[in-house]
Design an enzyme around this catalytic site. Structure first.
Site, PDB file in Angstrom:
ATOM      1  N   GLY A 164       0.303  -2.249   8.811  1.00 20.33           N
ATOM      2  CA  GLY A 164       1.501  -1.446   8.646  1.00 20.33           C
ATOM      3  C   GLY A 164       2.515  -1.682   9.729  1.00 20.33           C
ATOM      4  N   ARG A 165       2.397  -0.918  10.808  1.00 24.43           N
ATOM      5  CA  ARG A 165       3.423  -0.893  11.843  1.00 24.43           C
ATOM      6  C   ARG A 165       3.689  -2.237  12.502  1.00 24.43           C
ATOM      7  NH1 ARG A 165       0.981   4.824  13.840  1.00 24.43           N
ATOM      8  NH2 ARG A 165      -0.853   3.771  13.030  1.00 24.43           N
ATOM      9  N   THR A 222     -10.570   4.947  10.422  1.00 22.93           N
ATOM     10  CA  THR A 222     -10.513   4.206  11.683  1.00 22.93           C
ATOM     11  C   THR A 222     -10.098   5.085  12.852  1.00 22.93           C
ATOM     12  OG1 THR A 222      -8.278   3.467  11.096  1.00 22.93           O
ATOM     13  CG2 THR A 222     -10.094   1.962  10.618  1.00 22.93           C
ATOM     14  N   GLN A 249      -5.081   4.564  16.179  1.00 25.32           N
ATOM     15  CA  GLN A 249      -6.344   4.137  15.608  1.00 25.32           C
ATOM     16  C   GLN A 249      -7.277   3.654  16.706  1.00 25.32           C
ATOM     17  OE1 GLN A 249      -4.789   1.408  12.598  1.00 25.32           O
ATOM     18  NE2 GLN A 249      -5.419   2.865  11.028  1.00 25.32           N
ATOM     19  N   HIS A 285     -10.960  12.974  -3.344  1.00 21.79           N
ATOM     20  CA  HIS A 285     -12.190  13.634  -2.889  1.00 21.79           C
ATOM     21  C   HIS A 285     -12.199  15.046  -3.470  1.00 21.79           C
ATOM     22  CE1 HIS A 285     -14.979  14.843   0.723  1.00 21.79           C
ATOM     23  NE2 HIS A 285     -15.528  15.073  -0.452  1.00 21.79           N
ATOM     24  N   ASP A 286     -12.957  15.229  -4.548  1.00 21.59           N
ATOM     25  CA  ASP A 286     -13.012  16.524  -5.219  1.00 21.59           C
ATOM     26  C   ASP A 286     -14.270  16.532  -6.091  1.00 21.59           C
ATOM     27  OD1 ASP A 286     -12.190  19.024  -6.487  1.00 21.59           O
ATOM     28  OD2 ASP A 286     -10.141  18.502  -5.912  1.00 21.59           O
ATOM     29  N   ASP A 289      -3.325   4.365  -1.987  1.00 19.57           N
ATOM     30  CA  ASP A 289      -4.241   4.854  -0.950  1.00 19.57           C
ATOM     31  C   ASP A 289      -4.117   6.375  -0.823  1.00 19.57           C
ATOM     32  OD1 ASP A 289      -5.884   5.069   1.291  1.00 19.57           O
ATOM     33  OD2 ASP A 289      -4.262   4.554   2.679  1.00 19.57           O
ATOM     34  N   CYS A 290      -4.694   7.088  -1.803  1.00 20.70           N
ATOM     35  CA  CYS A 290      -4.632   8.558  -1.782  1.00 20.70           C
ATOM     36  C   CYS A 290      -6.013   9.201  -1.616  1.00 20.70           C
ATOM     37  CB  CYS A 290      -3.927   9.078  -3.024  1.00 20.70           C
ATOM     38  SG  CYS A 290      -2.130   8.796  -2.964  1.00 20.70           S
ATOM     39  N   LYS A 291      -7.053   8.396  -1.507  1.00 21.85           N
ATOM     40  CA  LYS A 291      -8.386   8.854  -1.088  1.00 21.85           C
ATOM     41  C   LYS A 291      -8.856  10.111  -1.829  1.00 21.85           C
ATOM     42  CE  LYS A 291      -7.638   7.122   3.638  1.00 21.85           C
ATOM     43  NZ  LYS A 291      -6.177   6.780   3.537  1.00 21.85           N
ATOM     44  N   LYS A 326       0.845  -1.195   0.000  1.00 15.26           N
ATOM     45  CA  LYS A 326       0.000   0.000   0.000  1.00 15.26           C
ATOM     46  C   LYS A 326       0.881   1.246   0.000  1.00 15.26           C
ATOM     47  CE  LYS A 326      -2.083   1.771   3.676  1.00 15.26           C
ATOM     48  NZ  LYS A 326      -1.911   3.249   3.620  1.00 15.26           N
TER      49      LYS A 326
END
Length: 241
Positions: free
Chosen positions: A220-221, A129, A200, A69-70, A65-67, A38
């Site tokens: 991820g972590r 989240t 989160q 929204h415009d 994963d750049c989401k 990702k």
């Protein structure tokens, strides 16, 4: 659909780095344990499209994963551009509305067909989240509980023709009931019992998320911050199996 995915296909590793060198080193350390990486905002804006191509050259699929929204026209253009890079999956914010999501999907299909490549999976982001009940009501200004908002957005995404949504593990069962088992659920906030939860709020273990019906888990972590990332990934894969 879940039954057709191998364990290593169900996990996306979040390469949350501020430079391409560290991200590629982590991907190389993980080797063939995980199939999809990702790439989020920080890494993409630092590295540009080159990070996508480098990961593809290494044999990985990419979830961008750049989401987006415009306004619909702008998001359609962004969808066209990212599809041309051959990503496996990308996402838009459901809050952008029905028309925006429809245009994003149409643009992805058109570009993929014109380029002779696979149409990427397009996923809608419901609620992050990190969103708590108080934040949803008092800061964002949406009434009701988090699950109600997530379900509203999930049904809207399905109406727009999207492949699935991003949600927390706690909403998986409700999304499956509302949208069906084939509507994909991509679940961030996944933490093995032995990993810290960090910032989160709505988190879940890999086994619990898959038992609830999740298709994909974003981790991820728990992997990238481990002393031995490959061993951590293998430990999680065993849990997934």
């Amino acid at each position: 659909m879940r039954a057709n995915l191998r364990p290593e296909e169900k996990i996306f590793v979040a390469l949350d780095y501020d430079n391409m060198d560290d991200a590629l080193r982590m991907a190389e350390r993980l080797g063939d344990t995980i199939k999809t990486m990702k790439v989020g905002l920080q890494l993409f804006f630092k590295s540009g499209p080159e990070i996508l191509h480098r990961l593809h050259e290494m044999g990985f699929q990419v979830f961008m994963d750049c989401k987006f929204h415009d306004i619909p026209n702008t998001v359609a253009g962004a969808s066209d551009s990212v599809t041309a890079h051959g990503v496996y999956m990308f996402n838009v914010h459901c809050a952008g509305g029905l028309e925006m999501m429809k245009r994003a999907k149409e643009a992805a299909i058109k570009r993929a067909e014109a380029s002779g490549i696979q149409v990427p999976k397009l996923i809608g982001v419901t609620q992050l989240t990190s969103t708590s009940q108080a934040m949803l009501n008092e800061e964002i200004g949406i009434a009701g509980d988090v699950q109600r908002s997530v379900l509203h957005y999930a049904k809207l995404a399905q109406q727009a023709g999207l492949d699935g949504v991003v949600a927390s593990g706690h909403e998986i069962a409700a999304i499956r009931e509302a949208c069906g088992d084939q509507f994909l659920t991509v679940i961030p906030g996944i933490r093995p019992a032995w990993a810290a939860s960090d910032d989160q709020k709505r988190i879940m273990t890999p086994a619990a998320a898959l038992a609830a019906g999740a298709h994909y888990l974003v981790i991820g972590r728990a992997i990238t911050h481990a002393d031995d990332p490959k061993a951590a990934a293998l430990r999680i894969l065993e849990e997934v199996r």
